[in-house]
Motif scaffolding. Structure first.
Motif, PDB file in Angstrom:
ATOM      1  N   CYS A  77       0.834  -1.208   0.000  1.00  0.00           N
ATOM      2  CA  CYS A  77       0.000   0.000   0.000  1.00  0.00           C
ATOM      3  C   CYS A  77       0.865   1.252   0.000  1.00  0.00           C
ATOM      4  O   CYS A  77       0.530   2.255  -0.661  1.00  0.00           O
ATOM      5  N   GLY A  96       2.040   1.588  -3.477  1.00  0.00           N
ATOM      6  CA  GLY A  96       0.945   2.085  -4.308  1.00  0.00           C
ATOM      7  C   GLY A  96       0.756   3.585  -4.160  1.00  0.00           C
ATOM      8  O   GLY A  96       0.506   4.297  -5.135  1.00  0.00           O
ATOM      9  N   GLY A  97       0.889   4.087  -2.929  1.00  0.00           N
ATOM     10  CA  GLY A  97       0.807   5.519  -2.708  1.00  0.00           C
ATOM     11  C   GLY A  97       1.944   6.272  -3.372  1.00  0.00           C
ATOM     12  O   GLY A  97       1.744   7.356  -3.940  1.00  0.00           O
ATOM     13  N   GLY A 106       0.068   6.760   2.554  1.00  0.00           N
ATOM     14  CA  GLY A 106      -0.272   5.659   1.665  1.00  0.00           C
ATOM     15  C   GLY A 106      -0.507   4.358   2.403  1.00  0.00           C
ATOM     16  O   GLY A 106      -1.490   3.657   2.157  1.00  0.00           O
ATOM     17  N   GLY A 107       0.379   4.035   3.339  1.00  0.00           N
ATOM     18  CA  GLY A 107       0.225   2.807   4.104  1.00  0.00           C
ATOM     19  C   GLY A 107      -1.009   2.833   4.982  1.00  0.00           C
ATOM     20  O   GLY A 107      -1.765   1.855   5.055  1.00  0.00           O
ATOM     21  N   THR A 165      -5.040   0.689  -3.563  1.00  0.00           N
ATOM     22  CA  THR A 165      -4.244  -0.537  -3.471  1.00  0.00           C
ATOM     23  C   THR A 165      -4.798  -1.456  -2.397  1.00  0.00           C
ATOM     24  O   THR A 165      -4.903  -2.676  -2.598  1.00  0.00           O
ATOM     25  N   GLY A 166      -5.167  -0.882  -1.250  1.00  0.00           N
ATOM     26  CA  GLY A 166      -5.739  -1.686  -0.180  1.00  0.00           C
ATOM     27  C   GLY A 166      -7.050  -2.331  -0.576  1.00  0.00           C
ATOM     28  O   GLY A 166      -7.298  -3.509  -0.263  1.00  0.00           O
ATOM     29  N   GLY A 199      -4.193   2.436   2.967  1.00  0.00           N
ATOM     30  CA  GLY A 199      -4.407   1.048   2.577  1.00  0.00           C
ATOM     31  C   GLY A 199      -4.942   0.205   3.717  1.00  0.00           C
ATOM     32  O   GLY A 199      -5.828  -0.639   3.525  1.00  0.00           O
ATOM     33  N   ALA A 209      -8.553   1.034   4.077  1.00  0.00           N
ATOM     34  CA  ALA A 209      -9.343   0.377   3.039  1.00  0.00           C
ATOM     35  C   ALA A 209      -9.624  -1.074   3.399  1.00  0.00           C
ATOM     36  O   ALA A 209     -10.726  -1.585   3.159  1.00  0.00           O
ATOM     37  N   GLY A 218      -2.727   4.598  -1.982  1.00  0.00           N
ATOM     38  CA  GLY A 218      -2.700   3.570  -0.949  1.00  0.00           C
ATOM     39  C   GLY A 218      -4.070   2.975  -0.696  1.00  0.00           C
ATOM     40  O   GLY A 218      -4.210   1.760  -0.511  1.00  0.00           O
ATOM     41  N   PHE A 219      -5.099   3.832  -0.690  1.00  0.00           N
ATOM     42  CA  PHE A 219      -6.459   3.356  -0.450  1.00  0.00           C
ATOM     43  C   PHE A 219      -6.912   2.409  -1.560  1.00  0.00           C
ATOM     44  O   PHE A 219      -7.449   1.327  -1.288  1.00  0.00           O
TER      45      PHE A 219
END
Length: 249
Positions: free
Chosen positions: A121, A124-125, A145-146, A231-232, A149, A152, A228-229
Motif C-alpha cells: 500500500c 501504491g501511494g 499511503g500505508g 491498493t488496499g 491502505g 481500506a 494507498g487506499f
C-alpha cells in the motif's frame, strides 16, 4: 475476559495491540528523534535518502545517481518514505492511526501478511505520487499511503457491530476474524460512510492546504492517500484468509 487458576475473573485488556504495529510505530518515533538530534547536514542526507522524490525518475535530468543513495534509494524510497514524518503533530496522529488500524489488520491477516500488505500500500501511494508529480524536485514524506491502505482493508470488518473500539477489548483479536463484508455491504454501513467522509475530507484538505495556508511550502502528498487506499481495496481479498459473507439474492 478469562478465568485464572483460582476462578477469578480477569478483566479484558483496555487495548489489544500486536507487536508488529507497536514496533513500526516505535520505529517512526526513533527515526523522527534521530533526525531531530543529528547535525542538519546528516539529517538532510537521511531525508533525501528516505523521502520519495519524483525528480529521481526523470531520465532527462540524470540526478538519480547524484542524490544520496544513488540508484539504490531510487528503488527503496518507494517504501522508506513511510518512516519520515514532517513534524511531531503528524507523527502523533499517524502513530495513533497505525496502532489502531495496524492492530486490526494484523489480528486478521497475521503478522507477515500485514507487513507485506502494508508495504504494498505504501508503494501504491508512492506510485500515485510519481504519476501526479512526475519530475518535480520535491521530497514527499509520510505514512499516508500505508495508513490509507490499512483503512481500506479495515472497512470490510472493523466496523461490524458498531464502534470499532469495542473490538479491541476482545482477547486475541477474535473480534477481527468475523466474516468480512463485501465492499457493497461495507458502503451500506453508516459508520463506514462516516469514516470514508472523514478520510475524503482529510485527503482534500491535504491537497488544498498548501495553496491557502500562509507560509506553507512544497507540495502535498495527497496522491499517496488515494493510491494507498485503492491498493488496499484491490489487494484485500487476496490477503484475507478469513471467511467472507456471501450475499443471498
Amino acid at each position: 475476559m478469562s478465568l485464572n487458576s483460582r476462578n477469578k475473573v480477569t478483566p479484558p485488556a483496555a487495548f489489544n495491540v500486536p507487536l508488529a504495529p507497536v514496533a513500526l510505530t516505535g520505529l517512526l518515533v526513533v527515526v523522527h528523534i534521530v533526525r531531530a538530534v543529528l547535525p542538519s547536514s546528516w539529517a538532510n542526507w537521511i531525508d533525501l535518502a528516505l523521502a520519495f522524490m519524483p525528480l529521481r525518475y526523470d531520465p532527462s535530468n540524470g540526478v538519480a545517481s547524484a542524490l544520496p543513495g544513488g540508484y539504490v534509494t531510487s528503488v527503496t524510497s518507494f517504501l522508506t518514505t513511510f518512516f519520515l514524518q514532517s513534524d511531531p503533530g503528524t507523527l502523533m496522529i499517524n502513530g495513533a492511526a497505525l496502532l489502531v488500524l495496524g492492530a486490526a489488520v494484523t489480528w486478521r491477516f497475521g503478522t507477515w501478511r500485514f507487513l507485506v500488505f502494508g508495504a504494498l500500500c505504501v508503494v501504491g501511494g508512492s506510485i500515485a505520487c510519481l504519476l501526479i508529480y512526475w519530475g518535480r524536485p520535491t521530497a514527499l514524506v509520510g505514512a499516508g499511503g500505508g495508513l490509507a491502505g490499512l483503512f481500506a482493508a479495515s472497512i470490510h470488518f472493523l466496523f461490524k457491530g458498531g464502534t470499532p473500539m469495542n473490538a479491541f477489548r476482545v482477547a486475541g483479536g477474535a473480534a477481527f476474524r468475523k466474516p468480512a463484508w463485501t465492499l457493497r455491504d461495507a458502503l451500506a454501513d453508516q459508520n463506514v460512510r462516516i469514516w470514508l467522509a472523514v478520510f475524503g475530507f482529510i485527503t482534500a484538505w491535504n491537497a488544498v492546504s498548501p495553496y491557502i495556508l500562509p507560509g506553507t511550502q512544497g507540495v502535498a502528498s495527497w496522491p499517496a492517500n488515494i493510491g494507498g487506499f485503492l491498493t488496499g481495496l484491490l489487494l484485500f481479498r487476496f490477503f484475507d484468509k478469513q471467511p467472507r459473507l456471501r450475499r443471498v439474492v
